[in-house]
Structure formats: structure tokens, C-alpha cells
Design an enzyme around this catalytic site. Structure first.
Site, PDB file in Angstrom:
ATOM      1  N   SER A  65       0.800  -1.252  -0.082  1.00 53.57           N
ATOM      2  CA  SER A  65       0.109  -0.534  -0.385  1.00 53.57           C
ATOM      3  C   SER A  65       0.957   1.690   0.074  1.00 53.57           C
ATOM      4  CB  SER A  65      -0.794  -0.186   1.079  1.00 53.57           C
ATOM      5  OG  SER A  65      -1.775  -0.639   1.447  1.00 53.57           O
ATOM      6  N   LYS A  68       0.605   3.864  -3.002  1.00 54.10           N
ATOM      7  CA  LYS A  68      -0.975   4.377  -2.906  1.00 54.10           C
ATOM      8  C   LYS A  68      -0.843   6.543  -2.879  1.00 54.10           C
ATOM      9  CE  LYS A  68      -4.643   1.766  -0.783  1.00 54.10           C
ATOM     10  NZ  LYS A  68      -4.180   0.604  -0.640  1.00 54.10           N
ATOM     11  N   SER A 129      -6.181   3.461   4.608  1.00 51.99           N
ATOM     12  CA  SER A 129      -5.053   3.062   3.347  1.00 51.99           C
ATOM     13  C   SER A 129      -6.199   1.850   2.884  1.00 51.99           C
ATOM     14  CB  SER A 129      -4.543   2.079   4.240  1.00 51.99           C
ATOM     15  OG  SER A 129      -3.233   1.105   2.566  1.00 51.99           O
TER      16      SER A 129
END
Length: 440
Positions: A65, A68, A129
């Protein structure tokens, strides 16, 4: 005879001890300076991109993640350029709705057919997230998540990232995307090197510092009435709270291990850290704490090269056709760097004179103006290595112009003529002297 045998035995034992100790010494010398167990890590100055510590920085690893951060950058850039707005509505489709309810994935629930603002989706992505929220933003920007991979790749190239591979917007393993693979196959996952992650984080904080207003929030109160915690437990009010931490992004999958990109500021100093493929969920935070402690306790910004520094052994340059035959030179500004305690004397200067300014004899030609650039000085380590930076901007930080410190006016025609005559007779005299010397 026995005495010599004893001496020989002692010598053999000493040699054996030395040979046994050598591998241990080599191993100790090559050991990671901070003793980190994570696969890769980096520490950089958030202001300049100066690299202060690195471990396996170019190894391509799962990023999860933390990818991101690329969508954070693209969203903030799109807001700035007027392509989208914070209050713009995004209608949730069936796929994004189903993904938001997938078990064991970090998400805020998104209802099919309901509209959410860009700001709500961005906060869900940056704080908790949210994977489905990230996909919704990707579809808004590029039409489909498949098209968005091209946007990510293009932006990565613009930012100067080298080691990366994007197969989706969220950082999940493709196998978790309910049969939808934007790129690659079901086993594919986003990959980046620690250096690429650090450069992305560096540009994100430098270009859009407002990112910290969201990434530093300990929790998100969403419209469904629930409160979603930030997974970055280094934020001061959370489990591993560290003073000054206000970002940036965590990430974990079975493939990537446990990752965190962090940034912390104390006083005027901000650092960015990257930890990749940590052993446990908690170790990524304890190791980041170790890196930040190392940074704040051992480094400080110092003036390494003062303004008006005069190069050693090259205080002047020769000048022709001028009222003076020399001109003094010096730097026109100071150089400041983050220096490890007591390491200020471990740097040296390298002077480079602009050859285009010189004639065939290495002389400047009058007139020379005060402040005129004649070259530059680069700061290096004592072993001749360049000081490492994330980007080429580092050259601007470690280099400074060398300029003429005075005006040298061009001499008038009469003076130049007399010099020519004097030079002629000087050459004649030298020739006669040499000839006479040859007679004896």
C-alpha cells in the site's frame, strides 16, 4: 632444539588466531550500521534529498500500500491543475462496492450507487489505506483502473523513479482484486526499490506539503459514523508514537512483508525514512524509530564551505590585455549540508575553471567584471566521492560558483603597444643571453 620448537609452536598458534579472526573482522566491517533486520531501508533529508543512510536501496521489492503515495501525488496534482475538485462527486459502482466489503482488506465501506466526494475518498485512502477508495479515484482520473496504470507509469517516469512495477492502483496482490487484473496476472503485485519509494515520498512532501495535513491524522471519522484508525502507528498519539511524525504511508502483504514510509520534523529539520520487508508488523515501527533517533541525534546542518572561500593554490587567475595581470577569485555563496557529528573535516573541494573563459595559455582576457563566473567548486568526500543525493538537484547544493572578486579594465592601446615593445626586446635579450652563454 626444544627452545626453537617452542618458538615455532607459538608462531603457528598466533598465525592460526589471526587467520581465525580475519573473517570475523571482515564480517563486522560489512555489517549494517544500524543493525536493521528489514530487507531494505533509507534515510534522507526531506529538504535537499541528501542520502544519509541506505541498505539494499536498489533491490526491487514488494511495496504493497505504500504505492498509494503515487495516487496521493496524482490526486493532489489533478486538484492543483483543476482537472478535479475536492467536492466533486464520485458514484460508486458494483465492483468498487464489492471490493470495499472484501474480508481482511483495509477499507471503508462504500455503498453502490451512492456518491462520495473526492476528499472523502482521498482521506479514506491516505488515513485508513482504503483500497476500494483508491480504485474509485483511479477510475475517476483515468476512466478505468487499467488506464490508470499508464498514468502511474508516466508519472513515475516524470519523477525520475527507476526501479518500479505497477500492476494496480492500491498495492494489493492482484489475487485479492475479485478477478479484476488491471495489469499482470493474479500473482502480480506492485514492486519498487527503497530508493524509488524514497524519491516518491520526497517529491510528494516537497511538491505537495499539504499531504501531511491528512497523513498525520490519527484517525478518520467517516460518514458511516465509524472511526477508522491510521495504520501508521508512529503518529504521536498512536502505539509507537514518535515526536514530530506526520506521515506518510504503511503497506503490508504476504509477498511484500511489512513496510512503512515515515516523515518526522523537529525544529527546522525534517527527515524521510523508508523501511521495506520488515520481519513483523511492529518491527517496521521500532526500526523506523531507530533510524529517526540516529538522524536526530547524529546529524545537524552546518556550513561546510564559507562564502567568499578562496581556493587553495589557486587564489588568482592570470589576465591578458588588462590594467592588471591577475585577478583574485572566490566563491559567491556558502555551502551547508547535514553533517554527522565530528565529520566536518571529512570533506574536500574540487575546483573546476571554465576552459571557455581562458585563452590557449590559460589566461582570462580583459575586461573582467567583478562577480563574473570563471568556474565552480564542488564539495566531495576526502576519498573523492560525490555526496549522495536522491536527485540531480544535489549538484546544485554541493557546487558553488567561483567568480572574479575585482574588475580588471582593459588597458589602452598605448600601454598594450609598450608591452608589445617591451616583450619584443625581452625576447631579443633572452635570445642574445642564451647565445652568449653558449660561447663559454
Amino acid at each position: 632444539m626444544r627452545k626453537w620448537a617452542l618458538y615455532f609452536t607459538i608462531m603457528l598458534l598466533m598465525l592460526a588466531a589471526l587467520s581465525t579472526g580475519l573473517p570475523q573482522q571482515a564480517k563486522a566491517a560489512g555489517k549494517d550500521e544500524l543493525g536493521l533486520e528489514s530487507e531494505a531501508a533509507m534515510l534522507i533529508d526531506a529538504s535537499s534529498g541528501q542520502i544519509l543512510y541506505e541498505k539494499n536501496a536498489d533491490k526491487l521489492l514488494g511495496v504493497a500500500s505504500m504505492s498509494k503515495m503515487m495516487t496521493e501525488y496524482i490526486v493532489l496534482e489533478s486538484i492543483k491543475n483543476g482537472k478535479i475538485t475536492w467536492d466533486q462527486k464520485v458514484k460508486i459502482n458494483n465492483y468498487v462496492h464489492r471490493l470495499s466489503g472484501a474480508p481482511e482488506l483495509s477499507n471503508v465501506g462504500l455503498t453502490e450507487g451512492e456518491e462520495y466526494t473526492v476528499k472523502e475518498l482521498y482521506q479514506a485512502m491516505a488515513i485508513h489505506s482504503g483500497n476500494a477508495a483508491t480504485v474509485a479515484l483511479a477510475e475517476l482520473i483515468a476512466g478505468t483502473e487499467k488506464n490508470y496504470i499508464n498514468v502511474m507509469n508516466k508519472k513515475a517516469e516524470e519523477l525520475g523513479l527507476k526501479d518500479y512495477k505497477f500492476v494496480n492502483s492500491s498495492g494489493l496482490n492482484n489475487v485479492d482484486l475479485l478477478g479484476n487484473y488491471p495489469a499482470g496476472d493474479e500473482t502480480s503485485e506492485n514492486q519498487m526499490s527503497a530508493r524509488a519509494v524514497a524519491k516518491l515520498a520526497y517529491r510528494l512532501v516537497k511538491d505537495y506539503p499539504e499531504v501531511l495535513e491528512t497523513s498525520g491524522m490519527a484517525s478518520l471519522k467517516f460518514r458511516d459514523g465509524r472511526e477508522y484508525k491510521n495504520f501508521n502507528w508512529l503518529i504521536p498519539s498512536l502505539i509507537f508514537g514518535y515526536e514530530g511524525v506526520d506521515g506518510l504511508k504503511t503497506g503490508s502483504t504476504d509477498y511484500a512483508g511489512y513496510n512503512v514510509t515515515s516523515t518526522a520534523k523537529k525544529g527546522d529539520q525534517r527527515y524521510i525514512t523508508v523501511v521495506m520487508k520488515g520481519k513483523t508488523k511492529n518491527s517496521r515501527f521500532t526500526e523506523t524509530t531507530k533510524i529517526l533517533d540516529y538522524a536526530f541525534n547524529n546529524y545537524k546542518k552546518e556550513e561546510v564551505l564559507p562564502n567568499h572561500f578562496i581556493p587553495k593554490k589557486k587564489e588568482t587567475l592570470n589576465v591578458v590585455k588588462g590594467k592588471e595581470d591577475k585577478v583574485k577569485i572566490s566563491t559567491n555563496k556558502a555551502i551547508s549540508l547535514l553533517i554527522k557529528n565530528d565529520d566536518k573535516d571529512k570533506y574536500q573541494t574540487k575546483l573546476v575553471i571554465d576552459e571557455k573563459k581562458l585563452n590557449s595559455k590559460g589566461e582570462l582576457t580583459a575586461p573582467v567584471k567583478k562577480g563574473e563566473k570563471v568556474g565552480y567548486i564542488t564539495l566531495q568526500t576526502k576519498d573523492g566521492k560525490n555526496i549522495p543525493f536522491l536527485t540531480s538537484d544535489g549538484k546544485n547544493i554541493t557546487s558553488v560558483e567561483v567568480v572574479a572578486t575585482d574588475n580588471v579594465e582593459k588597458a589602452n592601446w598605448f600601454v598594450l603597444a609598450m608591452r608589445g615593445v617591451g616583450g619584443f626586446f625581452s625576447d631579443v635579450w633572452k635570445s642574445v643571453s642564451s647565445t652568449v652563454k653558449g660561447w663559454f
